[in-house]
Design a protein around this motif. Structure first.
Motif, PDB file in Angstrom:
ATOM      1  N   GLY A   3       0.789  -1.223   0.000  1.00 29.96           N
ATOM      2  CA  GLY A   3       0.000   0.000   0.000  1.00 29.96           C
ATOM      3  C   GLY A   3       0.823   1.276   0.000  1.00 29.96           C
ATOM      4  N   ILE A   4       1.982   1.257  -0.655  1.00 28.31           N
ATOM      5  CA  ILE A   4       2.883   2.408  -0.589  1.00 28.31           C
ATOM      6  C   ILE A   4       2.434   3.504  -1.563  1.00 28.31           C
ATOM      7  CG2 ILE A   4       5.270   3.199  -0.781  1.00 28.31           C
ATOM      8  CD1 ILE A   4       4.839   1.160   1.450  1.00 28.31           C
ATOM      9  N   ASP A   5       2.204   4.705  -1.032  1.00 26.58           N
ATOM     10  CA  ASP A   5       1.888   5.888  -1.830  1.00 26.58           C
ATOM     11  C   ASP A   5       3.003   6.916  -1.665  1.00 26.58           C
ATOM     12  OD1 ASP A   5      -0.514   4.715  -2.446  1.00 26.58           O
ATOM     13  OD2 ASP A   5      -1.741   6.051  -1.203  1.00 26.58           O
ATOM     14  N   LYS A   6       3.284   7.664  -2.758  1.00 27.67           N
ATOM     15  CA  LYS A   6       4.249   8.756  -2.692  1.00 27.67           C
ATOM     16  C   LYS A   6       3.947   9.759  -3.791  1.00 27.67           C
ATOM     17  CE  LYS A   6       7.830  11.117  -1.378  1.00 27.67           C
ATOM     18  NZ  LYS A   6       7.815  11.837  -0.072  1.00 27.67           N
ATOM     19  N   VAL A  11       3.078  15.452  -9.427  1.00 25.89           N
ATOM     20  CA  VAL A  11       3.103  14.093  -9.949  1.00 25.89           C
ATOM     21  C   VAL A  11       2.919  13.087  -8.809  1.00 25.89           C
ATOM     22  CG1 VAL A  11       5.632  13.959  -9.789  1.00 25.89           C
ATOM     23  CG2 VAL A  11       4.406  12.422 -11.328  1.00 25.89           C
ATOM     24  N   ARG A  12       2.113  12.053  -9.066  1.00 25.69           N
ATOM     25  CA  ARG A  12       1.966  10.956  -8.121  1.00 25.69           C
ATOM     26  C   ARG A  12       2.891   9.842  -8.561  1.00 25.69           C
ATOM     27  NH1 ARG A  12      -3.657   8.386  -5.694  1.00 25.69           N
ATOM     28  NH2 ARG A  12      -2.664   7.407  -3.874  1.00 25.69           N
ATOM     29  N   ALA A  13       3.944   9.597  -7.798  1.00 30.49           N
ATOM     30  CA  ALA A  13       4.980   8.643  -8.197  1.00 30.49           C
ATOM     31  C   ALA A  13       4.597   7.203  -7.884  1.00 30.49           C
ATOM     32  CB  ALA A  13       6.297   8.996  -7.501  1.00 30.49           C
ATOM     33  N   LEU A  14       3.884   6.977  -6.760  1.00 32.33           N
ATOM     34  CA  LEU A  14       3.501   5.628  -6.359  1.00 32.33           C
ATOM     35  C   LEU A  14       2.054   5.611  -5.888  1.00 32.33           C
ATOM     36  CD1 LEU A  14       6.627   4.572  -4.226  1.00 32.33           C
ATOM     37  CD2 LEU A  14       6.115   3.856  -6.572  1.00 32.33           C
ATOM     38  N   SER A  15       1.331   4.564  -6.265  1.00 33.39           N
ATOM     39  CA  SER A  15      -0.040   4.401  -5.823  1.00 33.39           C
ATOM     40  C   SER A  15      -0.279   2.940  -5.460  1.00 33.39           C
ATOM     41  CB  SER A  15      -1.009   4.842  -6.922  1.00 33.39           C
ATOM     42  OG  SER A  15      -2.353   4.604  -6.539  1.00 33.39           O
ATOM     43  N   GLN A  16      -0.426   2.675  -4.169  1.00 37.54           N
ATOM     44  CA  GLN A  16      -0.687   1.320  -3.667  1.00 37.54           C
ATOM     45  C   GLN A  16       0.355   0.313  -4.180  1.00 37.54           C
ATOM     46  OE1 GLN A  16      -3.460   0.285  -1.397  1.00 37.54           O
ATOM     47  NE2 GLN A  16      -3.001   2.459  -1.086  1.00 37.54           N
ATOM     48  N   ALA A  17       1.594   0.750  -4.216  1.00 40.45           N
ATOM     49  CA  ALA A  17       2.674  -0.124  -4.685  1.00 40.45           C
ATOM     50  C   ALA A  17       3.016  -1.157  -3.621  1.00 40.45           C
ATOM     51  CB  ALA A  17       3.908   0.704  -5.027  1.00 40.45           C
ATOM     52  N   VAL A 206       7.006  -6.483 -11.645  1.00 40.46           N
ATOM     53  CA  VAL A 206       6.895  -5.419 -12.648  1.00 40.46           C
ATOM     54  C   VAL A 206       6.001  -4.302 -12.122  1.00 40.46           C
ATOM     55  CG1 VAL A 206       6.139  -4.849 -14.995  1.00 40.46           C
ATOM     56  CG2 VAL A 206       7.269  -7.043 -14.543  1.00 40.46           C
ATOM     57  N   MET A 207       6.460  -3.049 -12.346  1.00 39.81           N
ATOM     58  CA  MET A 207       5.668  -1.863 -12.013  1.00 39.81           C
ATOM     59  C   MET A 207       5.383  -1.080 -13.288  1.00 39.81           C
ATOM     60  SD  MET A 207       7.488  -0.490  -8.523  1.00 39.81           S
ATOM     61  CE  MET A 207       6.234   0.790  -8.315  1.00 39.81           C
ATOM     62  N   ARG A 208       4.255  -0.371 -13.291  1.00 43.38           N
ATOM     63  CA  ARG A 208       3.923   0.506 -14.414  1.00 43.38           C
ATOM     64  C   ARG A 208       3.159   1.710 -13.889  1.00 43.38           C
ATOM     65  NH1 ARG A 208       1.448  -2.968 -17.675  1.00 43.38           N
ATOM     66  NH2 ARG A 208      -0.709  -2.333 -17.275  1.00 43.38           N
ATOM     67  N   ASP A 209       3.649   2.896 -14.239  1.00 48.57           N
ATOM     68  CA  ASP A 209       2.996   4.151 -13.836  1.00 48.57           C
ATOM     69  C   ASP A 209       2.768   4.216 -12.332  1.00 48.57           C
ATOM     70  OD1 ASP A 209       2.898   4.959 -16.510  1.00 48.57           O
ATOM     71  OD2 ASP A 209       0.961   3.953 -16.827  1.00 48.57           O
ATOM     72  N   GLY A 210       3.772   3.786 -11.564  1.00 48.11           N
ATOM     73  CA  GLY A 210       3.712   3.895 -10.107  1.00 48.11           C
ATOM     74  C   GLY A 210       2.895   2.836  -9.410  1.00 48.11           C
ATOM     75  N   GLU A 211       2.386   1.858 -10.163  1.00 45.23           N
ATOM     76  CA  GLU A 211       1.534   0.824  -9.580  1.00 45.23           C
ATOM     77  C   GLU A 211       2.130  -0.570  -9.780  1.00 45.23           C
ATOM     78  OE1 GLU A 211      -2.324   1.257 -11.301  1.00 45.23           O
ATOM     79  OE2 GLU A 211      -2.696   3.206 -10.361  1.00 45.23           O
ATOM     80  N   TYR A 212       1.753  -1.489  -8.896  1.00 46.63           N
ATOM     81  CA  TYR A 212       2.167  -2.891  -8.984  1.00 46.63           C
ATOM     82  C   TYR A 212       1.402  -3.588 -10.100  1.00 46.63           C
ATOM     83  CZ  TYR A 212       2.450  -7.834  -7.538  1.00 46.63           C
ATOM     84  OH  TYR A 212       2.620  -9.195  -7.506  1.00 46.63           O
ATOM     85  N   VAL A 213       2.118  -4.281 -10.991  1.00 46.04           N
ATOM     86  CA  VAL A 213       1.486  -5.021 -12.083  1.00 46.04           C
ATOM     87  C   VAL A 213       1.417  -6.513 -11.767  1.00 46.04           C
ATOM     88  CG1 VAL A 213       1.653  -5.667 -14.526  1.00 46.04           C
ATOM     89  CG2 VAL A 213       2.179  -3.327 -13.820  1.00 46.04           C
ATOM     90  N   GLY A 214       2.541  -7.095 -11.314  1.00 43.95           N
ATOM     91  CA  GLY A 214       2.530  -8.518 -11.010  1.00 43.95           C
ATOM     92  C   GLY A 214       3.913  -9.045 -10.694  1.00 43.95           C
TER      93      GLY A 214
END
Length: 498
Positions: A3-6, A11-17, A206-214
């Motif tokens: 759940g990391i946000d930054k 710009v929002r760099a991380l969302s629920q990473a 893998v991450m994309r646009d500040g979010e967790y992909v898989g």
């Protein structure tokens, strides 16, 4: 990490990473430039504070508010952008703030012994007392790695650790990684090099646009699948079609260029619309040759001819005035003014174009030019007024490229143009270089990646120990390049050609 946000200004760099790491595991963290990889790891290593989310170490929640606290918890990071103190020695950099003392006085002898022991464990031939400013980028990278190893961490983050290393140095690094794995150290490995990921990692997140992909197993997941996860689309890897430049007018001639043992009687020519690749092992003299042509280093002898005229180039200003642009391998030190915004960095080499009466800058014109470059190169930035230091490494590289494109130089020297750049951006830059050549630009590409040299070049100049040992046609094999890259004397045909 869950759940990391930054967020940063604009710009929002991380969302629920999220990310997890097991003891004795190499876990690759991948994504395009600006995906949030480095930001997530800077939160783990105490460089940034998270806005939301939970970090657990050994199952227990922890608050990491400073790098020293992370180090005390056993978490170390090797940053993509080197953070060494250039006027100190290698040993002093490794133990800065933790220097051994005897009777309250700095124990210099022990400091150097401890550094030498770490270098020996890395099979690295380096004097502990050498000043960092005298080292190549590759050797500086190895000092950064030695510094991280000195903490005896249980979690080690490596952000593009091989970006400046040759194949032999990469093999040594992988041996170190395997030893650390066996000792139970968990390693986060950030890289854009797919072959490395398959060789060294156990799992890939893998991450994309500040979010967790898989997260997928490295061994069983095809490279194409990982790339699709990164970019959200399928990339075509078609060969570039480069127009023939054999009969085009000469743009640049270099005759008997000399500078000590770094450059020994180097001669070559470059035609309009041609891409000339420069290959060779680390220390072969490729960058030194480029810097001498550009006037960044003083040459001891030789001539430079531009469009059939002999020119005197004693400084980078002279080179730019003659239509030569140079993208350095060290973008942070030589390519960017990191404290300035994107707009000013892009306009930096073309300020005369935007300077009106009494030295007043045309800010509107600069903004229009910068915004056009941002669209052309797909630079990920909230605006052209964002500080360059806040961009990802790959987007910083694009800003430097934009600077020279705006200057509209006829001769462009690109030194490691795709270092630290993801696969999607690499493909874009290859197409850009191809388009520039089609427009008649004369281009030199220096690269440590042989597939890149072979994909881009009409001809390939190969250097070894300061000498140009041969010039090969495009389409040659990697084996032919390596033969010349390890040849101490120029090939017979090159010697006879003068």
């Amino acid at each position: 990490m869950t759940g990391i946000d930054k967020s940063f200004p604009g710009v929002r760099a991380l969302s629920q990473a999220r990310f997890e790491l097991l003891p004795g595991e190499v876990h690759a963290l991948m994504g395009e430039n600006g995906a949030g990889k480095s930001t997530l790891m800077k939160i783990l290593s105490g460089v940034y504070a998270r806005d939301a989310g939970v970090v657990k170490l050994n199952g227990m929640p922890v608050e990491i508010t400073a790098p020293r606290q992370a180090q005390d918890l056993g978490i170390s990071i090797i940053h993509q952008e080197l953070a060494l103190m250039r006027d100190l020695t290698a040993a002093q950099n490794i133990f800065i703030g933790r220097e051994p003392r005897r009777f309250g006085i700095l124990d210099e002898a022990r400091l150097n012994r401890d550094a030498a022991a770490i270098f020996a464990s890395m099979n690295l031939r380096l004097e502990p007392t050498v000043k960092v400013e005298t080292l190549t980028i590759a050797k500086q990278q190895m000092v950064e790695i030695a510094k991280a190893l000195s903490y005896r961490s249980r979690v080690l983050i490596m952000d593009e650790p091989t970006a400046a290393l040759n194949d032999a140095e990469i093999a040594e690094l992988f041996a170190i990684i395997n030893r650390l794995k066996a000792e139970g150290v968990g390693i986060v490995y950030i890289s854009h090099k797919m072959d490395e990921i398959k060789r060294i990692s156990d799992r890939v997140t893998v991450m994309r646009d500040g979010e967790y992909v898989g997260t997928v197993p490295a061994a069983d997941t095809p490279i194409d699948t990982i790339i699709s996860m990164m970019v959200g689309r399928t990339l075509t890897n078609e060969a570039l079609v480069i127009p023939n430049a054999a009969d085009a007018p000469l743009a640049l001639e270099v005759r008997n260029l000399r500078r000590g043992r770094e450059i020994r009687d180097v001669s070559f020519s470059l035609r309009q619309g041609e891409i000339l690749g420069f290959a060779g092992l680390m220390g072969a003299g490729r960058t030194e040759t480029a810097r001498a042509i550009f006037g960044a280093d003083r040459r001891e002898g030789g001539e430079i001819w531009v469009r059939g005229q002999r020119v005197g180039i004693a400084s980078p200003r002279d080179a730019v005035e003659k239509g030569i642009g140079y993208l350095s391998e060290d973008r942070k030190l030589f390519g960017l003014a990191t404290g300035l915004d994107v707009r000013n960095n892009i306009a930096l080499a073309s300020l005369s174009r935007f300077t009106g009466p009494f030295g007043v800058l045309d800010e509107a014109g600069m903004a229009k030019a910068a915004q056009g470059a941002i669209r052309q190169l797909a630079i990920k930035t909230p605006s052209d007024t964002q500080e360059a230091r806040l961009l990802s490494g790959g987007n910083q590289q694009k800003v430097v490229i934009a600077k020279w494109l705006l200057r509209d130089c006829d001769i462009l020297i690109f030194d490691e143009p795709t270092r630290g750049i993801d696969v999607g951006a690499k493909s874009e830059i290859y197409k850009l270089l191809n388009a520039l050549a089609a427009e008649g630009k004369a281009i030199i590409v220096i690269s440590s990646e042989l597939p890149e040299i072979l994909r881009l070049s009409h001809r390939i100049a190969v250097m070894c120990e300061g000498r140009l040992t041969g010039i090969l046609p495009g389409g040659s094999s990697q084996e032919e390049i390596m033969r010349l890259a390890t040849m101490r004397e120029p090939a017979m045909e090159l010697r006879h050609a003068g």
